[in-house]
Design an enzyme around this catalytic site. Structure first.
Site, mmCIF file in Angstrom:
data_model
loop_
_atom_site.group_PDB
_atom_site.id
_atom_site.type_symbol
_atom_site.label_atom_id
_atom_site.label_comp_id
_atom_site.label_asym_id
_atom_site.label_seq_id
_atom_site.Cartn_x
_atom_site.Cartn_y
_atom_site.Cartn_z
ATOM 1 C CD GLU A 190 -5.685 -8.410 5.922
ATOM 2 O OE1 GLU A 190 -6.869 -7.800 5.805
ATOM 3 O OE2 GLU A 190 -4.842 -8.511 6.924
ATOM 4 C CG HIS A 201 -2.515 -1.238 0.894
ATOM 5 N ND1 HIS A 201 -3.779 -1.192 0.837
ATOM 6 C CD2 HIS A 201 -1.901 -2.399 1.370
ATOM 7 C CE1 HIS A 201 -4.367 -1.512 1.130
ATOM 8 N NE2 HIS A 201 -3.304 -2.694 1.423
ATOM 9 C CG ASP A 203 -0.249 -5.114 4.335
ATOM 10 O OD1 ASP A 203 -1.581 -4.779 2.218
ATOM 11 O OD2 ASP A 203 -1.309 -5.486 4.530
HETATM 12 ZN ZN LIG Z 1 -3.583 -5.225 1.824
#
Ligand SMILES: [Zn+2]
Length: 344
Positions: free
Chosen positions: A208, A22, A289
């Protein structure tokens, strides 16, 4: 502030592919600190900075982690600042981890929510400019993914699908992110169909959090949303039929060990289902991430998998090969950066 990396020379030298990062949470920590100071936030000590922005220990549940993301988002005051953020994210990936293929994702709606003065077109232009500056300087190929937020309405998200489809914005794929426990993916199926039909790659955050039954979102993403890859998806481990579906369709999982531990998706890196999923035949890939605020980098993730999970080099090479194949960046561009991998 990074954890000490016990990576072998072989791990360091391995050219790598990062598929799940991200952008707005990949800020270099010195840059984040500078932005915080411009917002008159007291970050005069490491402790104050960490308290405000960093996630270094599990926070209990994904929702509290998502809340902490807001602090970083809020200090990005100008579109132009994202040029620097994008360039530095690429530079850090290459210099720290020898990443040659990099996909960066962000949600325009997430940034604009807090910064009403921002213009999405200027924002995207700044990001592209930062990425292109990095591609000129380093042997790295970068692709951008546009994220839709589950917490937004279908109507608002349709605006962002159209935004993502504009050729000048250079997006390679569409993603769906945010709280998947309270917001089902089904309402967004038509938007993903539209994007897929128009040629964008599809990846979906699904399966997740550690919530029983959540792997149903992986099935929906594959069967109804046209997902080519799954963001995280580690809870596939709860359902052999979902594992079979992933194998049957050859869909890779974008696993992010440190993030999965910090968000409580698994209780430790050592108990991460990475190895079990790999051994079952699922295409596992390794990703960061949110490297900036979670104090990691891709090399660190590789090292953790070797030391904590007993994953060997050959396995990591196989994961990298799957990631290379699954990257949404056009093949000729991917090959050009990958084939420069021996250049010092
Ligand atoms: Zn993510």
């Amino acid at each position: 502030m990074l954890k000490p990396i016990l990576a072998s020379a072989d791990l360091r030298a391995m050219p790598k592919v990062e598929l799940h990062c991200h952008l707005e949470l990949a800020l270099r920590q010195n840059t984040l600190r500078e932005f915080a100071q411009k917002n008159d936030i007291d970050v005069s000590t490491d402790a104050a900075f960490a308290q405000a922005f960093l996630i270094q220990e599990p926070m209990g549940e994904l929702k509290s982690v998502l809340h902490k993301f807001l602090n970083t988002r809020d200090v990005i005051l100008k579109e132009e600042w994202m040029e620097r953020v994008a360039f530095e994210a690429c530079e850090d990936m290459y210099l720290q981890s020898n990443v040659r293929i990099l996909e960066l994702r962000y949600a325009p709606s997430f940034l604009l929510d807090h910064h009403k003065h921002m213009d999405a077109y200027r924002l995207q232009k700044a990001i592209i400019s930062g990425v292109e500056r990095a591609e000129e300087k380093y042997p790295i190929a970068v692709g951008l993914i546009c994220i839709l937020q589950r917490t937004k309405s279908v109507e608002e998200n349709e605006i962002w699908v159209d935004f993502a489809l504009k050729p000048q914005h250079q997006f390679v794929a569409l993603d769906l992110a945010d709280n998947e426990v309270d917001f089902d993916p089904e309402p967004f199926i038509p938007l993903f169909k539209k994007a897929k039909d128009a040629g964008l790659g599809i990846t979906v955050h699904a399966g997740e959090p550690n919530v029983p039954g959540i792997s149903r979102n992986i099935r929906t993403a594959i069967e109804k949303m046209g997902a080519d890859r799954i963001g995280h998806g580690l809870q596939a481990i709860e359902d052999p039929e979902v594992i079979a579906l992933l194998i049957d369709r050859g869909i890779p999982l974008e696993l992010c060990p440190t993030s999965n531990w910090l968000t409580g998706a698994c209780s430790s890196i050592a108990t991460h289902p990475f190895k079990a999923l790999f051994e079952a035949g699922v295409k596992t890939t390794v990703n960061t991430d949110d490297p900036g605020i979670m104090c990691t980098n891709l090399l660190n993730e590789y090292a953790l998998l070797t030391t904590e999970c007993g994953i060997d080099l050959a396995t990591l090479e196989a994961c990298n090969a799957w990631a290379l194949e699954a990257s949404f960046i056009p093949t000729t561009k991917k090959e050009s950066a990958w084939n420069q991998r021996l250049r010092p």
